[in-house]
Design a protein around this motif. Structure first.
Motif, short mmCIF file in Angstrom:
data_model
loop_
_atom_site.label_atom_id
_atom_site.label_comp_id
_atom_site.label_asym_id
_atom_site.label_seq_id
_atom_site.Cartn_x
_atom_site.Cartn_y
_atom_site.Cartn_z
N GLN A 25 41.79 38.49 38.50
CA GLN A 25 40.62 39.21 38.97
C GLN A 25 40.97 40.42 39.83
OE1 GLN A 25 38.31 38.06 36.80
NE2 GLN A 25 39.26 36.16 37.45
N LEU A 26 42.27 40.67 39.97
CA LEU A 26 42.70 41.83 40.75
C LEU A 26 43.38 42.86 39.85
CD1 LEU A 26 43.12 43.24 43.52
CD2 LEU A 26 45.32 42.05 43.68
N VAL A 27 42.96 44.10 40.02
CA VAL A 27 43.58 45.22 39.31
C VAL A 27 44.05 46.21 40.37
CG1 VAL A 27 43.08 47.23 37.86
CG2 VAL A 27 42.24 44.98 37.18
N LEU A 28 45.25 46.71 40.22
CA LEU A 28 45.71 47.77 41.13
C LEU A 28 45.72 49.08 40.38
CD1 LEU A 28 48.70 45.98 42.91
CD2 LEU A 28 46.31 46.08 43.63
N GLU A 29 45.21 50.13 41.00
CA GLU A 29 45.24 51.46 40.40
C GLU A 29 46.26 52.30 41.15
OE1 GLU A 29 41.36 53.22 40.16
OE2 GLU A 29 40.52 51.52 39.06
N ILE A 30 47.27 52.77 40.44
CA ILE A 30 48.27 53.62 41.07
C ILE A 30 47.75 55.04 41.13
CG2 ILE A 30 50.63 54.49 41.03
CD1 ILE A 30 51.52 52.21 39.51
N THR A 31 47.53 55.54 42.34
CA THR A 31 47.08 56.92 42.50
C THR A 31 48.27 57.75 42.95
OG1 THR A 31 46.49 56.66 44.82
CG2 THR A 31 44.80 56.13 43.23
N GLU A 32 48.27 58.98 42.50
CA GLU A 32 49.43 59.83 42.66
C GLU A 32 49.15 61.12 43.36
OE1 GLU A 32 51.78 58.47 42.89
OE2 GLU A 32 53.06 59.85 41.80
#
Ligand code: C2E
Ligand code: MG
Ligand code: MG
Ligand code: MG
Length: 292
Positions: free
Chosen positions: A146-153
């Motif tokens: 249920q966890l998603v990580l979004e890599i922001t750059e």
């Protein structure tokens, strides 16, 4: 003011730079204090399944309510927090808060999918992300799926091998990772090749163009073809019009978020929305508010 301008240009710019430096210093001081003064909150924006309108998840978006300056956008203060290292503490707070909130929401609405948390590239270097994520999931009771990580750059990831190892341990835990803002800045093909990610989010600047320019549509089609051949999930960002939605549906894009469906909102509003819609957002022909 006119007198000030009358002095040498150099003097004028020096003054302006000094003011800027002062306001930076103030921002830095306030940013450090803000965590302890609890001036940060999270808003949540639904991510929908395009075909059915079902909410399949929410993205957590940080908000700073400054007592004098009012609302300050994360686009302003996140790069700043990255530079001075405060992103570590701030990022930890976001992860804990988002997982706690959504674990709670899921007790009432078990069908609400995932929560997506933005993680700045800097954070991977500043802390042991996989250990932190494990700890947070453990104590909040949120299932890893249920966890998603979004890599922001904001800057180039200087140690791709290291981040790649971290992502692999997260994968083993069943936590999914998406590459955010794909197609802009540093979020590009070379990362796709080197980082084990579950999918990508197509930046809203591209989504805006799909119904405006043939080249815009061509770029998104090319991105979708890459994602398809690499078996990557795709989320379209910033869907604002039903024309964009129809275009995406025609291209078999499954997931999207944007003002057409819902804006980022405080937790209590999210709860009210889930209550009222049973987790399904229907879009009328005239979207409530479209901001260009
Ligand atoms: P992002 O992760 O790409 O988030 C999407 C941004 O697009 C959000 O802006 C959201 O409010 C906005 N948005 C969503 N739908 C639409 C739409 O239909 N039209 C338009 N014009 N905009 C839309 P926001 O909340 O201002 O956040 C800006 C950026 O700040 C985020 O971009 C993300 O990179 C960063 N950010 C936000 N929260 C966090 C956080 O907790 N940690 C980190 N590291 N970065 C964060
Ligand atoms: Mg994001
Ligand atoms: Mg994004
Ligand atoms: Mg974006």
């Amino acid at each position: 003011r006119a007198k000030k301008r009358g002095r040498s240009q150099y003097c004028y710019f020096a003054l302006e730079m000094e003011e800027q430096a002062q306001s930076r210093a103030m921002l830095e001081r306030d940013l450090r204090a803000a965590l302890h003064l609890q001036q940060f909150t999270l808003h949540y924006q639904p991510v929908v399944d395009l075909a059915s309108g079902t909410i399949c998840g929410v993205e957590a978006l940080l908000r700073w309510q400054h007592p004098e300056r009012g609302f300050i956008s994360p686009a302003t203060f996140i790069p700043f927090a990255e530079q001075n290292g405060l992103i570590r503490e701030l990022g930890e707070w976001v992860l804990w808060q988002a997982c706690r909130d959504i674990a709670d929401v899921r007790r009432r609405f078990p069908h609400l999918g995932y929560v997506a948390v933005n993680v700045s590239a800097r954070q991977w270097r500043l802390q042991d992300m996989s250990a932190l994520v494990g700890q947070v999931l453990n104590s909040t009771g949120l299932p890893a799926q249920q966890l998603v990580l979004e890599i922001t750059e904001q800057s180039f990831i200087d140690d791709l091998a290291f981040v790649s190892r971290e992502l692999r341990s997260l994968q083993l835990m069943d936590v999914r990772v998406l590459l955010d803002d794909f197609g802009t800045g540093y979020s590009s093909l070379s990362y796709l090749k080197r980082l084990p990610v579950h999918g990508l989010k197509i930046d809203r600047s591209f989504i805006h163009d799909v119904t405006e320019h043939p080249e815009g549509a061509a770029l998104v089609r090319a991105t979708l073809a890459i994602a398809d051949s690499m078996k990557l999930a795709v989320v379209a960002e910033g869907v604002e019009t039903s024309q964009q939605r129809d275009w995406l549906l025609g291209e078999d894009v499954r997931h999207a978020q944007g003002y057409l469906y819902a804006r980022p909102m405080p937790l209590d509003e999210l709860l009210a929305l889930l209550e009222a819609t049973h987790g399904r957002l229907t879009i009328t022909e005239q979207p409530l508010q479209v901001v260009s």
